[in-house]
Scaffold this motif. Sequence first.
Motif, PDB file in Angstrom:
ATOM      1  N   ALA A   1      10.361  -2.583   2.980  1.00  0.00           N
ATOM      2  CA  ALA A   1       9.764  -1.262   2.779  1.00  0.00           C
ATOM      3  C   ALA A   1       8.609  -1.019   3.749  1.00  0.00           C
ATOM      4  O   ALA A   1       8.298   0.123   4.073  1.00  0.00           O
ATOM      5  CB  ALA A   1       9.278  -1.111   1.342  1.00  0.00           C
ATOM      6  N   VAL A   2       8.008  -2.090   4.228  1.00  0.00           N
ATOM      7  CA  VAL A   2       6.871  -1.961   5.133  1.00  0.00           C
ATOM      8  C   VAL A   2       7.316  -1.285   6.424  1.00  0.00           C
ATOM      9  O   VAL A   2       8.319  -1.661   7.027  1.00  0.00           O
ATOM     10  CB  VAL A   2       6.254  -3.345   5.440  1.00  0.00           C
ATOM     11  N   GLY A   3       6.583  -0.257   6.814  1.00  0.00           N
ATOM     12  CA  GLY A   3       6.881   0.437   8.062  1.00  0.00           C
ATOM     13  C   GLY A   3       7.854   1.596   7.924  1.00  0.00           C
ATOM     14  O   GLY A   3       8.101   2.312   8.890  1.00  0.00           O
ATOM     15  N   LYS A   4       8.410   1.813   6.746  1.00  0.00           N
ATOM     16  CA  LYS A   4       9.345   2.931   6.538  1.00  0.00           C
ATOM     17  C   LYS A   4       8.561   4.235   6.413  1.00  0.00           C
ATOM     18  O   LYS A   4       7.444   4.261   5.921  1.00  0.00           O
ATOM     19  CB  LYS A   4      10.176   2.727   5.268  1.00  0.00           C
ATOM     20  N   SER A   5       9.196   5.304   6.843  1.00  0.00           N
ATOM     21  CA  SER A   5       8.537   6.607   6.744  1.00  0.00           C
ATOM     22  C   SER A   5       8.649   7.153   5.326  1.00  0.00           C
ATOM     23  O   SER A   5       9.481   6.714   4.524  1.00  0.00           O
ATOM     24  CB  SER A   5       9.170   7.594   7.724  1.00  0.00           C
ATOM     25  N   VAL A   6       7.821   8.126   5.047  1.00  0.00           N
ATOM     26  CA  VAL A   6       7.842   8.781   3.742  1.00  0.00           C
ATOM     27  C   VAL A   6       9.229   9.376   3.482  1.00  0.00           C
ATOM     28  O   VAL A   6       9.782   9.228   2.395  1.00  0.00           O
ATOM     29  CB  VAL A   6       6.749   9.869   3.665  1.00  0.00           C
ATOM     30  N   VAL A   7       9.818  10.016   4.483  1.00  0.00           N
ATOM     31  CA  VAL A   7      11.121  10.650   4.289  1.00  0.00           C
ATOM     32  C   VAL A   7      12.217   9.597   4.057  1.00  0.00           C
ATOM     33  O   VAL A   7      13.138   9.831   3.275  1.00  0.00           O
ATOM     34  CB  VAL A   7      11.477  11.615   5.443  1.00  0.00           C
ATOM     35  N   GLU A   8      12.121   8.439   4.701  1.00  0.00           N
ATOM     36  CA  GLU A   8      13.098   7.373   4.440  1.00  0.00           C
ATOM     37  C   GLU A   8      13.007   6.911   2.989  1.00  0.00           C
ATOM     38  O   GLU A   8      14.041   6.715   2.328  1.00  0.00           O
ATOM     39  CB  GLU A   8      12.860   6.184   5.368  1.00  0.00           C
ATOM     40  N   CYS A   9      11.794   6.755   2.496  1.00  0.00           N
ATOM     41  CA  CYS A   9      11.605   6.340   1.103  1.00  0.00           C
ATOM     42  C   CYS A   9      12.091   7.424   0.147  1.00  0.00           C
ATOM     43  O   CYS A   9      12.723   7.119  -0.872  1.00  0.00           O
ATOM     44  CB  CYS A   9      10.141   6.020   0.848  1.00  0.00           C
ATOM     45  N   LEU A  10      11.822   8.669   0.487  1.00  0.00           N
ATOM     46  CA  LEU A  10      12.290   9.776  -0.348  1.00  0.00           C
ATOM     47  C   LEU A  10      13.813   9.799  -0.426  1.00  0.00           C
ATOM     48  O   LEU A  10      14.382  10.001  -1.493  1.00  0.00           O
ATOM     49  CB  LEU A  10      11.755  11.103   0.192  1.00  0.00           C
TER      50      LEU A  10
ATOM     51  N   ALA B   1       5.254  10.288   8.371  1.00  0.00           N
ATOM     52  CA  ALA B   1       4.197   9.266   8.299  1.00  0.00           C
ATOM     53  C   ALA B   1       4.735   7.983   7.676  1.00  0.00           C
ATOM     54  O   ALA B   1       5.686   7.998   6.888  1.00  0.00           O
ATOM     55  CB  ALA B   1       3.028   9.793   7.467  1.00  0.00           C
ATOM     56  N   VAL B   2       4.107   6.881   8.028  1.00  0.00           N
ATOM     57  CA  VAL B   2       4.477   5.598   7.423  1.00  0.00           C
ATOM     58  C   VAL B   2       4.046   5.618   5.967  1.00  0.00           C
ATOM     59  O   VAL B   2       2.907   5.966   5.650  1.00  0.00           O
ATOM     60  CB  VAL B   2       3.809   4.425   8.179  1.00  0.00           C
ATOM     61  N   ALA B   3       4.968   5.270   5.086  1.00  0.00           N
ATOM     62  CA  ALA B   3       4.686   5.286   3.648  1.00  0.00           C
ATOM     63  C   ALA B   3       3.777   4.120   3.266  1.00  0.00           C
ATOM     64  O   ALA B   3       3.958   3.005   3.763  1.00  0.00           O
ATOM     65  CB  ALA B   3       5.991   5.202   2.859  1.00  0.00           C
TER      66      ALA B   3
ATOM     67  N   THR C   1       3.817  19.461  -3.558  1.00  0.00           N
ATOM     68  CA  THR C   1       2.621  19.476  -2.716  1.00  0.00           C
ATOM     69  C   THR C   1       2.822  18.877  -1.330  1.00  0.00           C
ATOM     70  O   THR C   1       2.021  19.129  -0.442  1.00  0.00           O
ATOM     71  CB  THR C   1       1.471  18.712  -3.405  1.00  0.00           C
ATOM     72  N   VAL C   2       3.854  18.070  -1.145  1.00  0.00           N
ATOM     73  CA  VAL C   2       4.048  17.406   0.147  1.00  0.00           C
ATOM     74  C   VAL C   2       4.388  18.433   1.224  1.00  0.00           C
ATOM     75  O   VAL C   2       5.021  19.456   0.945  1.00  0.00           O
ATOM     76  CB  VAL C   2       5.144  16.314   0.041  1.00  0.00           C
ATOM     77  N   THR C   3       3.945  18.162   2.444  1.00  0.00           N
ATOM     78  CA  THR C   3       4.237  19.058   3.551  1.00  0.00           C
ATOM     79  C   THR C   3       5.224  18.393   4.514  1.00  0.00           C
ATOM     80  O   THR C   3       5.363  17.161   4.522  1.00  0.00           O
ATOM     81  CB  THR C   3       2.959  19.423   4.327  1.00  0.00           C
TER      82      THR C   3
END
Length: 69
Positions: free
Chosen positions: A37-46, A23-25, A15-17
């Motif tokens: 982890a604070v301030g990391k983007s969604v893609v960095e976390c992925l 975006a910030v996770a 579902t993710v686009t």
Amino acid sequence: MRDEQSAELERWLATVTVDELPAVAPVPAGPGWPPYAVGKSVVECLRVVLNEDWAHHGFCVRDLNMQER
């Protein structure tokens, strides 16, 4: 537990686009979440999740290969 987490990730990936990835996770409040982890983007976390899963797979395959000898 691992199967549940994998299924949750698969549902999210379905579902993710592309627009959501920079975006910030959101980081839940409370213990268990590293302060970096604070301030990391969604893609960095992925990337972290996928790299850890790949490493886990590598260790499993390695260990299974060692047992077959």
